[in-house]
Design a protein around this motif. Structure first.
Motif: not given
Lengths: 480, 173
Positions: A30-37
């Protein structure tokens, strides 16, 4: 509801290590997805350089038309409004325009980043206002040195607007600002971090209580976090019939109680919290979250975006079939699967990737559609509750379940109903400048709320908005 | 502030209070309330910072006040589960005014109620009882001291007929 702590559920006896390991992996994902967004948002911000623009809504056949849209013809319109100030709602765009005002003192989870850095967020909000509610919203971050200066700033711009949406203002000054502006202005004033979140929360709770067979007058409720959202939620819950004695708020100092050492200080620094300290927490429970949640039917956490703020043992200590709202964003205080494994019957979060999203966007566009259509003079709590109840009914019409206590953003047919309920409530309260029937308000809201999506599609078809670039984006070409 | 002190209102309808003169045995219960009040005052002005030995001093001062015929020290006791519990107090002195009339001034130095007992006219009741006791000791005017920044206290007294009379301005040396 039962006050005694329930027996541990089978899920509560799951091997702890297994849960932690999968949790850690889910956190990383989830942290990775938030960063990509975030990275993508920066690319697109650079490409589009702003999210809203002013577009004419009248024909301009030739420059001669400006003698009507502007001087000399327009002088007669001004004279008419001078004679009857309420005509501004008929003869100008005031009827459909709101100001989104912030001092940037508490932006998202970023803290006090100031008005300039708040602008992209306010632009995004303006886009939501338009797209979801058909409302023209002007982002207005203001540089002010004090709450009094903020009040003066908003008061001075009010003549141009049919409503004010306060945004991302630090607590506790946000409470005094909302109260004072509501007194001073003759248009509705809304603080989304208080009222938007509280209305969506209450709507979800109303249905969660139905799903679990509870009566609001009997529940024991714990609000974790005593900031803007939860203090407004407390007020609305009390208005719905929640017993103050069976409501406890928990902040960083523990359970809020009249006997707590800092209560005298609160009377000076935070009178809103002070008033709740005096009337809630019957029986005088003391301690922290662990003591507060024993036997609770409902926990509404609107606190710190750290998973583990609410722990499985907190959920296990609740009454059976507990209701858990973990609303911190982007990371809820407890992940839904963890709460459910610990015995929660209904779980809601602030995120769209889980069921039961408590989302301000379910509320504010429709609320403003309603108050603007009724040309309302104010925004009392009765209006907020009318919106919450109608939102709850909207979910009910599609069928309630533990995974469906609130409409999703895709269930757009609900929103005009919320707008109509709000407008009708304004009429019932005698604060509407325009009095129509519920069905008339509903039809108008349907039309106005459907138009922006058509507009956006038409602009895209005509290539007047750039297609979304593939990542990574290149700098935007200039188009005349 | 030459007006007559207000007549005692009826006992509050909320949690009822029983107000009586303090005794030596009450001092231990009054000290924490007095310190809560002083710590609240500290919030308003750094020149009202509470001393480290305030706890010990409070006991001495209160005991002396119990014995002083020119002083008023009343306690408010709660009801129900709080019966016999000291839930508030008022401390006042009678001061000579050599150049003015009325010649005797009753000064309310401290007044404090536990939060649960505030509102519902409880503070008003305590103030009225103190005013009556001061009048009985010869005071022809009642005054109240509180931090200048404490707007809540200012409003409390203003609603009960008090107005600013003298001002104390301070600067550190």
């Amino acid at each position: 509801m039962a006050e005694s702590a329930p027996a541990p559920t089978p899920a509560a006896r799951l091997p702890r290590r297994r849960v932690s390991r999968s949790e850690a992996a889910a956190d990383r994902l989830r942290e990775g997805q938030t960063e990509a967004l975030g990275q993508r948002a920066v690319e697109l911000a650079r490409f589009y350089a702003g999210k809203v623009e002013t577009v004419p809504k009248v024909p301009v056949r030739s420059l001669h038309d400006f003698s009507l849209w502007y001087t000399p013809g327009i002088a007669e319109v001004s004279r008419a409004i001078h004679r009857d100030p309420d005509l501004a709602f008929e003869l100008t765009g005031r009827w459909n325009t709101v100001a989104i005002v912030t001092d940037g003192s508490r932006v998202l989870g970023l803290g006090d980043i100031g008005p300039r850095a708040a602008l992209p967020v306010m632009e995004g909000k303006a886009l939501l206002f338009k797209f979801l509610g058909g409302v023209d919203a002007v982002p207005l971050p203001v540089q002010v040195g004090s709450p009094d200066a903020f009040l003066s700033a908003v008061e001075s711009i009010a003549p141009a607007f049919g409503g004010v949406n306060l945004e991302d203002i630090a607590s506790p000054k946000c409470f005094g600002i909302l109260e004072e502006l509501s007194q001073r202005l003759e248009i509705p004033v809304w603080h989304d971090d208080q009222l938007g979140t509280a209305a969506a929360t209450v709507a979800g709770l109303v249905n969660a209580l139905t799903v679990t067979g509870r009566d609001v007058r009997e529940i024991r409720t714990v609000l974790l976090g005593a900031g803007a959202a939860n203090l407004a939620t407390a007020r609305l819950l009390l208005a719905l019939g929640q017993s103050p004695e069976r409501l406890s708020l928990v902040d960083q100092h523990g359970i809020l109680d009249a006997e707590r050492d800092d209560v005298d200080e609160l009377s000076i620094r935070h009178p809103w919290k002070y008033r709740l300290a005096l009337k809630t927490n019957g029986g005088g429970r003391t301690g922290g979250l662990a003591e507060a949640v024993a036997g609770a039917d409902v926990i509404v956490a609107a606190s710190t975006p750290v998973p583990g703020t609410l722990r499985p043992e907190h959920v296990r200590a609740m009454a059976p079939q507990g209701i858990v709202f973990a609303l911190a964003n982007p990371v809820p205080e407890i992940w839904p699967e963890v709460a459910r494994a610990a015995g929660a019957a209904v779980v809601a979060t602030g995120r769209s990737d889980f069921p039961n999203q408590v989302n301000n966007s379910l509320v504010f566009p429709a609320v403003f559609r309603g108050v603007l259509d009724a040309r309302a003079r104010a925004m009392p709590d009765e209006i907020v509750l009318a919106a919450a109840r109608e939102l709850a009914r909207g979910a009910e019409r599609k069928g309630l379940s533990p995974h469906h206590i609130l409409p999703t953003m895709e269930e757009a047919e609900v929103f005009p109903h919320v707008a109509a309920a709000v407008a009708s409530q304004a009429v019932a309260l005698g604060i509407a400048r325009r009095r129509h029937s519920h069905d008339e308000f509903l039809e108008r809201a349907r039309q106005l709320m459907a138009r922006p999506a058509r507009l956006v599609r038409a602009l895209a078809r005509a290539r007047l908005t750039e297609p979304m670039p593939r990542a990574p984006a290149k700098p935007r070409r200039f188009r005349a | 502030m030459t007006a007559e002190p207000p007549a005692a209102p009826p006992a509050p309808a909320g949690p009822p209070l029983h107000v009586r003169p303090a005794r030596d045995a009450d001092v231990a219960a009054i000290v924490p309330l007095l310190l809560r009040l002083k710590r609240l005052n500290e919030e308003f002005d750094p020149l009202l910072k509470v001393r480290e030995d305030a706890d010990a001093r409070a006991g001495e001062i209160l005991r002396a006040q119990v014995a002083d015929p020119k002083a008023v020290l009343l306690v408010a006791e709660g009801a129900g589960n709080d019966r016999d519990k000291v839930v508030g107090f008022v401390r006042a002195i009678v001061r000579e005014r050599p150049f003015y009339v009325p010649q005797q001034e009753g000064v309310i130095v401290d007044i404090y109620l536990l939060p649960l007992y505030r509102r519902r006219s409880a503070g008003e009741y305590l103030l009225a009882e103190a005013s009556r006791a001061l009048k009985a000791k010869g005071a022809g005017v009642v005054t109240a001291e509180f931090p200048a920044q404490n707007e809540i206290a200012g409003r409390f007294y203003a609603k009960r007929g008090f107005r600013p009379m003298t001002a104390i301005h301070a600067r550190p040396l």
